[in-house]
Design a protein around this motif. Structure first.
Motif, PDB file in Angstrom:
ATOM      1  N   SER A 309      -2.231  11.795   8.470  1.00  0.00           N
ATOM      2  CA  SER A 309      -2.329  10.763   7.430  1.00  0.00           C
ATOM      3  C   SER A 309      -1.221   9.723   7.593  1.00  0.00           C
ATOM      4  CB  SER A 309      -2.239  11.399   6.045  1.00  0.00           C
ATOM      5  OG  SER A 309      -0.893  11.705   5.721  1.00  0.00           O
ATOM      6  N   TYR A 326       3.919   6.705  -0.129  1.00  0.00           N
ATOM      7  CA  TYR A 326       2.759   5.927   0.308  1.00  0.00           C
ATOM      8  C   TYR A 326       3.135   4.488   0.671  1.00  0.00           C
ATOM      9  CZ  TYR A 326       2.803   3.876  -4.409  1.00  0.00           C
ATOM     10  OH  TYR A 326       3.172   3.219  -5.565  1.00  0.00           O
ATOM     11  N   ILE A 329       1.190   2.487   3.086  1.00  0.00           N
ATOM     12  CA  ILE A 329      -0.234   2.314   2.788  1.00  0.00           C
ATOM     13  C   ILE A 329      -0.497   1.175   1.821  1.00  0.00           C
ATOM     14  CG2 ILE A 329      -2.246   3.450   1.739  1.00  0.00           C
ATOM     15  CD1 ILE A 329      -1.047   6.120   2.714  1.00  0.00           C
ATOM     16  N   LEU A 341      -6.377   5.739  -6.051  1.00  0.00           N
ATOM     17  CA  LEU A 341      -6.605   6.933  -5.236  1.00  0.00           C
ATOM     18  C   LEU A 341      -7.709   7.799  -5.845  1.00  0.00           C
ATOM     19  CD1 LEU A 341      -5.159   8.121  -2.659  1.00  0.00           C
ATOM     20  CD2 LEU A 341      -3.901   9.602  -4.245  1.00  0.00           C
ATOM     21  N   VAL A 345     -10.698   6.963  -3.443  1.00  0.00           N
ATOM     22  CA  VAL A 345     -10.534   7.975  -2.393  1.00  0.00           C
ATOM     23  C   VAL A 345     -11.052   9.335  -2.849  1.00  0.00           C
ATOM     24  CG1 VAL A 345      -8.857   9.093  -0.835  1.00  0.00           C
ATOM     25  CG2 VAL A 345      -8.557   6.696  -1.498  1.00  0.00           C
ATOM     26  N   ILE A 386      -7.556   7.316   4.729  1.00  0.00           N
ATOM     27  CA  ILE A 386      -7.021   6.048   4.210  1.00  0.00           C
ATOM     28  C   ILE A 386      -6.395   5.240   5.349  1.00  0.00           C
ATOM     29  CG2 ILE A 386      -5.370   4.985   2.620  1.00  0.00           C
ATOM     30  CD1 ILE A 386      -5.533   7.477   0.898  1.00  0.00           C
TER      31      ILE A 386
END
Length: 386
Positions: A309, A326, A329, A341, A345, A386
């Motif tokens: 990830s 994160y 991201i 999220l 996601v 992601i």
């Protein structure tokens, strides 16, 4: 005639529904995998369940003694001696409570008077501040800085005053998954030893500790335990959070004050559950002794599943929570990121800023790994996309 609606002035005007309830509701709405709220998705030991049913069938269905049933308090004393080399008095030092949260509330309410100052370390569990506010206390917060989240003892000393009545600590620490060692308790004692300051040590994850030195309890520090309250949770230890049984250990004089609050808060705790827990502590002590390995396996499973990830995984020394950075991201704040999220996601997490007062610039979220491996695998696969 005009009908008037009576609306009381709120004692906690800033509080609404907790983030845990919000994220769980959002997870349900979007059919997301819920790694937000801290509870297992598996049951506790079969023997414990059997003993609960047995005690119910034997008629143990009336009020328990206010302080807790004798067999459980005796078993707690034996466990405390085994784990920490200290034996609290069964009759004066141990109080069984309706979960650890009640023990925390009763202790804060018993000790904090209007105008007293209370120090806690942020991020901090969300029940501390409301209890201090309801008692008329003034909460002073010290920020723990990522990624190590270690206490700044110089900043702590500067925050101390002659009004400092109570220090609240949590180890293993929710949400940062860090662990205090003996040196931290020594530093705390050096700072407060000369003044009348009590210590509330939230140790609900005492048996979910992966640190090399293991869990160090306030009960192991000879000076601090004379002015300290250790709070523990059977719900965490036995995967039965819905049973809501915890306890606190404190010297007789402090316990007497805590019991005055406990007596009129819940009075007594579920009788058959107490008796079943007493049986469990004596019959299968290997359960809590094996708990670090049990949860380490789940922690490592999730960490390995997240290898591909874009998240950066922070160290996890204890609890069943894992922090993810994160920042590679998204530029969203952590609350907005957790909402995104969950909706986009399909994984629900908790933003770390909700454990703090004021600005929290770090891009960190908390996942709960007290789940079965297929659940963790499915969540990790979504996060890796992601």
């Amino acid at each position: 005639m005009t009908q008037h609606t009576f609306t009381p002035d709120s004692k906690l005007p800033a509080l609404g529904t907790t983030i845990f309830s919000q994220m769980s509701a959002l997870a349900q709405e979007y059919q997301a995998i819920n790694l937000s709220q801290g509870f297992p998705d598996f049951d506790g030991p079969e023997y414990l369940q059997q003993q609960l049913a047995w005690h119910v069938s034997q008629g143990a269905n009336q009020y328990a003694p206010m302080t807790g049933v004798q067999p459980l308090r005796e078993a707690i004393a034996e466990k405390t001696q085994r784990c920490y080399g200290y034996t609290p008095d069964v009759n004066t030092d141990i109080t069984v409570t309706a979960g650890a949260t009640e023990a925390l509330f009763a202790a804060i309410t018993a000790l904090v008077r209007p105008g007293d100052e209370v120090i806690c370390f942020d991020p901090s569990y969300d029940s501390y501040a409301p209890a201090v506010a309801l008692s008329g206390g003034v909460l002073k917060r010290i920020a723990l800085q990522p990624p190590a989240f270690r206490p700044d003892w110089q900043a702590f000393s500067e925050l101390l005053s002659d009004k400092t009545r109570l220090v609240i600590l949590n180890t293993p620490h929710n949400p940062t998954a860090t662990v205090w060692q003996a040196a931290d308790f020594d530093a705390l004692w050096q700072a407060i030893g000369q003044q009348e300051t009590y210590v509330l040590s939230d140790e609900v994850y005492e048996h979910i500790c992966f640190a090399e030195g293991g869990h160090f309890s306030i009960l192991q520090h000879p000076q601090l335990r004379e002015r300290g309250i250790a709070v523990s949770s059977f719900g965490k230890t036995y995967h039965m959070t819905g049973w809501k049984v915890g306890y606190c250990v404190a010297p007789a004089a402090i316990s007497a004050e805590i019991r005055k609050v406990h007596q009129y808060l819940t009075f007594a705790v579920n009788t058959p559950a107490q008796l079943a827990l007493a049986d469990m502590l004596r019959k299968e002590p290997e359960h809590y002794l094996d708990l670090p390995a049990f949860y380490r396996q789940r922690r490592d499973f999730l960490i390995n599943a997240l290898q591909e990830s874009r998240f950066r995984v922070l160290p996890c020394e204890g609890t069943y929570f894992l922090l993810l950075d994160y920042s590679a991201i998204s530029d969203l704040d952590d609350v907005s990121f957790c909402q995104w999220l969950t909706k986009e996601v399909g994984v629900a997490a908790i933003p770390l800023s909700v454990f703090c007062d004021g600005e929290f610039p770090h891009k960190l979220i908390r996942l709960c790994f007290a789940k079965q491996e297929p659940t963790l695998q499915a969540a990790a696969e979504r996060l890796c996309r992601i």
